[in-house]
Design a protein around this motif. Structure first.
Motif, PDB file in Angstrom:
ATOM      1  N   LEU A  66      51.090  47.342  50.679  1.00 57.30           N
ATOM      2  CA  LEU A  66      51.809  48.148  51.668  1.00 57.30           C
ATOM      3  C   LEU A  66      53.207  48.512  51.192  1.00 57.30           C
ATOM      4  O   LEU A  66      53.728  49.586  51.515  1.00 57.30           O
ATOM      5  CB  LEU A  66      51.910  47.387  52.995  1.00 57.30           C
ATOM      6  N   TYR A  85      44.199  48.721  58.103  1.00 54.75           N
ATOM      7  CA  TYR A  85      43.542  47.480  57.682  1.00 54.75           C
ATOM      8  C   TYR A  85      44.570  46.481  57.151  1.00 54.75           C
ATOM      9  O   TYR A  85      44.592  45.312  57.550  1.00 54.75           O
ATOM     10  CB  TYR A  85      42.508  47.827  56.616  1.00 54.75           C
ATOM     11  N   ARG A  86      45.431  46.947  56.280  1.00 52.86           N
ATOM     12  CA  ARG A  86      46.420  46.038  55.681  1.00 52.86           C
ATOM     13  C   ARG A  86      47.497  45.643  56.685  1.00 52.86           C
ATOM     14  O   ARG A  86      48.052  44.545  56.606  1.00 52.86           O
ATOM     15  CB  ARG A  86      47.037  46.683  54.446  1.00 52.86           C
ATOM     16  N   THR A  87      47.785  46.504  57.638  1.00 52.30           N
ATOM     17  CA  THR A  87      48.747  46.149  58.678  1.00 52.30           C
ATOM     18  C   THR A  87      48.200  45.028  59.555  1.00 52.30           C
ATOM     19  O   THR A  87      48.955  44.153  59.998  1.00 52.30           O
ATOM     20  CB  THR A  87      49.085  47.382  59.529  1.00 52.30           C
ATOM     21  N   GLY A 105      40.970  48.707  53.192  1.00 49.15           N
ATOM     22  CA  GLY A 105      41.970  49.199  52.261  1.00 49.15           C
ATOM     23  C   GLY A 105      42.947  50.189  52.851  1.00 49.15           C
ATOM     24  O   GLY A 105      43.907  50.578  52.181  1.00 49.15           O
ATOM     25  N   HIS A 165      50.268  54.145  50.943  1.00 49.13           N
ATOM     26  CA  HIS A 165      50.748  53.721  52.253  1.00 49.13           C
ATOM     27  C   HIS A 165      52.191  54.174  52.497  1.00 49.13           C
ATOM     28  O   HIS A 165      53.100  53.353  52.641  1.00 49.13           O
ATOM     29  CB  HIS A 165      50.665  52.196  52.372  1.00 49.13           C
ATOM     30  N   PHE A 171      46.248  42.702  58.456  1.00 54.60           N
ATOM     31  CA  PHE A 171      46.458  41.511  57.632  1.00 54.60           C
ATOM     32  C   PHE A 171      47.923  41.081  57.672  1.00 54.60           C
ATOM     33  O   PHE A 171      48.219  39.882  57.637  1.00 54.60           O
ATOM     34  CB  PHE A 171      46.026  41.779  56.187  1.00 54.60           C
ATOM     35  N   THR A 231      45.875  51.750  55.550  1.00 55.90           N
ATOM     36  CA  THR A 231      47.138  51.217  56.059  1.00 55.90           C
ATOM     37  C   THR A 231      46.900  50.385  57.313  1.00 55.90           C
ATOM     38  O   THR A 231      47.507  49.324  57.498  1.00 55.90           O
ATOM     39  CB  THR A 231      48.110  52.365  56.363  1.00 55.90           C
ATOM     40  N   GLU A 245      46.571  40.897  50.276  1.00 57.59           N
ATOM     41  CA  GLU A 245      46.146  42.057  51.058  1.00 57.59           C
ATOM     42  C   GLU A 245      47.346  42.849  51.579  1.00 57.59           C
ATOM     43  O   GLU A 245      47.245  44.069  51.785  1.00 57.59           O
ATOM     44  CB  GLU A 245      45.277  41.613  52.243  1.00 57.59           C
ATOM     45  N   VAL A 246      48.459  42.181  51.794  1.00 52.36           N
ATOM     46  CA  VAL A 246      49.627  42.830  52.390  1.00 52.36           C
ATOM     47  C   VAL A 246      50.496  43.503  51.335  1.00 52.36           C
ATOM     48  O   VAL A 246      51.111  44.547  51.605  1.00 52.36           O
ATOM     49  CB  VAL A 246      50.448  41.786  53.186  1.00 52.36           C
TER      50      VAL A 246
END
Length: 754
Positions: free
Chosen positions: A62, A719-721, A715, A409, A723, A717, A58-59
């Motif tokens: 980025l 959200y992934r941050t 999905g 991102h 994670f 930025t 998931e990360v």
């Protein structure tokens, strides 16, 4: 009966069918147990590894580089420029299906962005002998621009797209809208050489340069509530001259500042107030300015020059509380002049095309060059980025090319996460977490430093309270307490661990925090009175006559401390009032804020330390008590037999032997404190600040994930941050536990021979 018969010992047969079946059953159970334990252990390891790789999955996006390719991904999408005249403005609508081109001949063309087929074409009705002499864009996101005419008038136009659904199929209908009316607005007495405009709610402002004179036209839109008619109130004024002929004009969205690019790399700043005046003349470059644009939101100025330098500037208050245009950052760029520059409509992104045809994608916040890709061999004439930043339209000579951009991102980088960043509107670089706001031109702030700091701060204060109480309590319970009392105390303390943390957080936030604010002085008085009372009682009890001391069974002395602590607490709270009035002006939190300069927040680290310490104590106590109690008795008996006192035996034999278990208890307690969510979520102000002050709140990584994950777009930025925050928490726990296990094994090897 003979002697031989009476002395015969019965033979035991271990090979009977029953014994063989018993051994086989036992072996089967051993194998099943061993297999089950092995499968369970491997499953735990696999689960941990799978969590690690899922978080990494998931990360990873980025940090993926941006890319650009022809639209459709097969071959270059290129076609002849539709319409007549020189391009003044090029744009692409939301779905990247329709392109728009405005030319210096007044030709307004809507065309298919993938084929160049003209969908709609309009010719502006210009008076005879009147030409378009200047162009100004309100902003990329507004889709509104103004055309300055040679007769001193201005037309304000917006390209718009309405979606209809005939027969269930979506059809986009492009149109031109005139926000200030179709008639040209008189603004200057001669040809308009340069023009800028901006809109603040229903107030419009247009500034034109004509024959060396700056003129401002202000329009206010007032709607009649009864008739629905819109009335336009106009006023104009002459602005002071800059002294040097500018090459471009820009106005801030709040219509407070006029900025003009000048020759020799200078920028003039004019304050647009009741008494307009030029307040600054700033040298922004050693070369000529080739690109001069406002970033999304209009707070930042992006400047490119003939030497290939690209920089960001915005207004910052100086020591005299005056706003000064300040250099914030420079972007990594080549030596080729910046010939074309545009900005993203929904992010703080910048897109440039250099004189050598190289495309560059930047993020201002992250100070990151996401892509540098040569597209052409020379400079382009115009570029346009779609609102979603996924499509790019480029005019190169008499051809248009259409490109797909993958840049999901751009606003993050290592420095944006872990270093100070100078955000728009801030006086200096700071660590800040602010993932959302109410406006569309918001600059996301994804610094993880305040969250990591808050996590360690909460764990530190929790462990500061829990460690001495839990370990000392475990030592007394396991080594000094009589078994009858231990059988009551130990289960009671372990039962505390069953209390849900959400209940502890609820009580801490709604009861403990207001109580501590109202009785802060009493808390500190109790911290002095209770230890003194315990020591005095212990001294007094130890000097009591034996006939009084022996009334209490040996080992039950600690029970007498319960009323002592209760009475000492009552005395401490009773003394708080006089102490607070005598030393702190009647209210200690106010005194701390006003006199000492230490801010006091009701839900602070002290509240979290007490509440979370209460949750961590049972874990540390239980493991420590078991480790001390499990020390072989022959070690302590041998030490006592050799003349050592009970205290010497404890410190030199028992504690070293139990040290691996005690250390494990501390590490497990630390892990519990680091990963705690509900207590810090409910007992702090959830403010992501970096302040060691025990009277200020914090926000932890775990609490931040719990608060913001339900609101984040999958999905995105953000959200992934989140994670990434979970990944950081996972790595922190993994590293700490690995280090703890290494130290524990070292202690076991060192003291295992005792």
């Amino acid at each position: 009966m003979s002697i031989e018969q009476t002395n015969t010992v019965p033979e035991l047969d271990f090979n009977t069918p029953a014994q063989r079946r018993l051994r086989q059953a036992r072996m089967l159970k051993d194998k099943l147990a061993a297999s089950g334990i092995a499968i369970g252990g491997i499953s735990v390891i696999l689960a941990v590894v799978m969590i690690f790789f899922y978080l990494l999955y998931e990360v990873a996006p980025l940090f993926r580089s941006a890319s650009i390719e022809p639209w459709g991904g097969q071959q270059e999408v290129s076609y002849a420029v539709p319409g007549q005249g020189r391009t003044l403005y090029l744009a692409v609508e939301e779905q990247a299906e329709i392109g728009f081109r405005a030319t210096d001949s007044g030709n307004m063309v809507f065309f298919d962005s993938t084929s160049g087929r003209i969908l709609k074409e309009e010719q502006l009705p210009l008076p005879a002998g009147v030409d378009i002499s200047s162009f100004a864009l309100l902003s990329e996101a507004s889709q509104t621009f103004a055309l300055g005419l040679s007769d001193g008038s201005v037309k304000v136009i917006k390209h718009n797209y309405k979606a209809t659904y005939p027969n269930g199929k979506r059809v986009l209908n492009p149109e031109l809208v005139y926000p200030l009316g179709e008639a040209a607005l008189p603004l200057a007495n001669g040809p308009i050489e340069h023009l800028t405009l901006n809109q603040d709610s229903d107030a419009w402002s247009l500034i034109a340069l004509s024959q060396g004179q700056l003129t401002e036209l202000t329009l206010s839109m007032n709607e009649n509530f009864l008739t629905g008619e819109v009335e336009i109130e106009q006023s104009s004024r002459t602005l002071p001259t800059i002294g040097v002929k500018p090459t471009k004009l820009l106005m801030s969205p709040d219509q407070r500042w006029l900025m003009a690019s000048l020759p020799q790399g200078k920028v003039a700043v004019m304050a647009l107030g009741n008494d307009p005046e030029v307040t600054q003349l700033v040298e922004v470059s050693k070369a000529e300015i080739t690109s001069f644009e406002l970033l999304l939101g209009g707070s930042s100025l992006i400047i490119g020059d003939a030497k290939g330098q690209l920089s960001q500037w915005f207004f910052v208050r100086d020591e005299t509380n005056q706003f000064q245009l300040t250099h914030i950052r420079s972007f990594e760029h080549g030596d080729s002049p910046v010939s074309n520059l545009t900005t993203e409509q929904r992010r703080k992104g910048i897109i440039t095309l250099d004189a050598d045809g190289t495309l560059n994608l930047y993020s201002s916040t992250a100070n990151r060059n996401a892509l540098s890709e040569p597209l052409f061999e020379s400079a382009a004439d115009a570029i346009a980025l779609a609102p979603r930043a996924d499509a790019l339209l480029v005019q190169h000579g008499d051809r248009l090319s259409f490109w797909h951009v993958d840049n999901e991102h751009p606003e993050i980088s290592w420095s944006a996460y872990w270093e100070k960043v100078w955000y728009e509107g801030y006086a200096e670089p700071e660590y800040t977490w602010q993932s959302s706001a109410s406006n569309n031109d918001f600059e996301p702030k994804y610094s993880l430093m305040p969250l990591a700091f808050g996590t360690l701060k909460a764990a530190f204060y929790a462990m500061l309270l829990a460690t001495p109480l839990a370990i000392c309590g475990a030592i007394y319970t396991a080594y000094f307490m009589v078994p009858a009392m231990r059988r009551k105390v130990k289960p009671f303390i372990e039962l505390m661990e069953a209390l849900p943390t959400v209940i502890l957080g609820f009580l801490a936030g709604l009861w403990l925090a207001p109580f501590m604010e109202a009785n802060l002085a009493g808390i500190f008085v109790c911290l002095l009175v209770i230890p003194i009372a315990i020591v005095l009682f212990g001294f007094t009890w130890n000097n009591m006559p034996n006939k009084i001391r022996f009334l209490l069974p040996d080992g039950w002395d600690a029970a007498l401390l319960i009323p002592v602590v209760i009475i000492a607490t009552w005395i401490g709270l009773a003394l708080a009032g006089p102490v607070e009035h005598a030393l702190f002006g009647g209210h200690m939190p106010t005194w701390l804020s006003n006199e000492v300069g230490i801010p006091y927040d009701q839900r602070n680290a002290m509240v979290v330390g007490i509440a979370m310490g209460f949750a961590v104590i049972p874990t540390i106590f239980s493991i420590t008590e078991d480790a001390i109690f499990a020390v072989p008795k022959h070690l302590s008996y041998g030490s006592l037999a050799l003349g050592a006192t009970a205290w010497q035996t404890l410190t030199r034999v028992v504690l070293p032997t139990a040290s691996p278990g005690i250390f494990s208890a501390l590490m497990i307690g630390m892990g519990r404190a680091v990963g705690e969510t509900m207590i810090v979520l409910m007992a702090t102000g959830n403010t992501p600040i970096m302040d060691i002050n025990i009277f200020e709140g914090m926000r932890t990584l775990a609490a931040n994930i719990a608060v913001e994950m339900p609101e984040s777009e999958v999905g995105s930025t953000h959200y992934r941050t989140l994670f990434l925050a979970a990944f950081v928490l996972f790595l922190f726990t993994f590293v700490v536990n690995t280090l703890a296990e290494a130290i524990r094994q070292h202690l076991r090897k060192k003291y295992g021979s005792l």
